[in-house]
Design a protein around this motif. Sequence first.
Motif, short mmCIF file in Angstrom:
data_model
loop_
_atom_site.label_atom_id
_atom_site.label_comp_id
_atom_site.label_asym_id
_atom_site.label_seq_id
_atom_site.Cartn_x
_atom_site.Cartn_y
_atom_site.Cartn_z
N GLU A 175 -44.76 4.78 -19.39
CA GLU A 175 -45.90 4.52 -19.47
C GLU A 175 -46.48 3.51 -20.82
O GLU A 175 -47.85 3.08 -20.68
CB GLU A 175 -46.90 5.67 -19.99
CG GLU A 175 -46.68 6.40 -21.04
CD GLU A 175 -45.40 7.20 -21.33
OE1 GLU A 175 -44.29 6.51 -21.58
OE2 GLU A 175 -45.25 8.39 -20.68
N SER A 176 -45.85 2.76 -21.32
CA SER A 176 -46.11 1.64 -22.22
C SER A 176 -45.13 0.70 -22.73
O SER A 176 -43.77 1.03 -22.38
CB SER A 176 -46.52 2.51 -23.43
OG SER A 176 -45.57 3.15 -23.98
N GLU A 236 -43.28 -1.58 -25.61
CA GLU A 236 -43.01 -1.36 -26.92
C GLU A 236 -42.40 -2.70 -27.12
O GLU A 236 -41.56 -3.26 -26.68
CB GLU A 236 -42.13 -0.29 -27.41
CG GLU A 236 -42.87 1.21 -27.23
CD GLU A 236 -41.84 2.48 -27.63
OE1 GLU A 236 -40.95 2.29 -28.15
OE2 GLU A 236 -42.68 3.42 -27.47
N ALA A 293 -52.13 -2.47 -21.88
CA ALA A 293 -51.66 -1.39 -21.29
C ALA A 293 -50.78 -1.65 -20.16
O ALA A 293 -50.94 -2.60 -19.42
CB ALA A 293 -52.80 -0.61 -20.81
N SER A 326 -48.42 2.58 -15.32
CA SER A 326 -47.46 3.42 -15.69
C SER A 326 -46.58 3.32 -14.26
O SER A 326 -47.19 3.21 -13.07
CB SER A 326 -47.74 4.67 -16.05
OG SER A 326 -48.54 5.45 -15.20
#
Length: 184
Positions: free
Chosen positions: A81-82, A84, A144, A147
Amino acid sequence: MTGLDDSKVRLFFAVVPDAATRERIADAAASLPLESEARLVPRNNYHMTLAFVGEVAAPQIQSLQQIGGAQRTTAFALRFESYEYWPKPEVVVAASRTIPPPMEQLWQQLHRDLAEQQWVLDAKRLRPHVTLARKVPQAPVLQAMSSFEWLVRDFCLMRSDTSGPQPAYTVVDTWSLLDNREKA
Ligand code: ATP
Ligand code: MG
């Protein structure tokens, strides 16, 4: 000595994405705002590492295959979902923050079995991720991420050849996870 010794191979346990998941990962990577020095990971190299073993002498590969074949974990789904940014290795990854219990179990058991066979790994904890870009010296402004779900039905023992400009990975062996899904 390590890396220069031709009789040794560099091995790790990992999950390789199916074709549809590979596309989702490529979509996530394509949306990254990167500087020119950054390198997108080639899509054939996408993977999720479970346990990095390191340089192994050929006769020892069999003991790793036995460990892989002894795992009895059910299949699981992960939601990535993200993005990093990890400053130390200078990479951007797609990350899953929720670890499904079967994945934690597979990770724990794999590391226990490896330790029992005298494979000392410096892994601290499982952080499910796929590296999307390398050589990213500064944190990009990350949006964002769209996802996606990754259904993990098997895992592999992979060989890594890091002598070229890009690492080349090959599958040494693959094991299916147990099927617990009754979905039609
Ligand atoms: P390169 O080293 O050429 O940048 P790479 O890191 O993808 O490429 P390997 O170093 O062979 O190739 O690593 C294979 C996989 O194992 C990668 O996912 C890498 O992040 C992971 N890995 C490597 N070393 C460790 C380590 N000490 N602990 C945990 N994971 C590791
Ligand atoms: Mg490396």
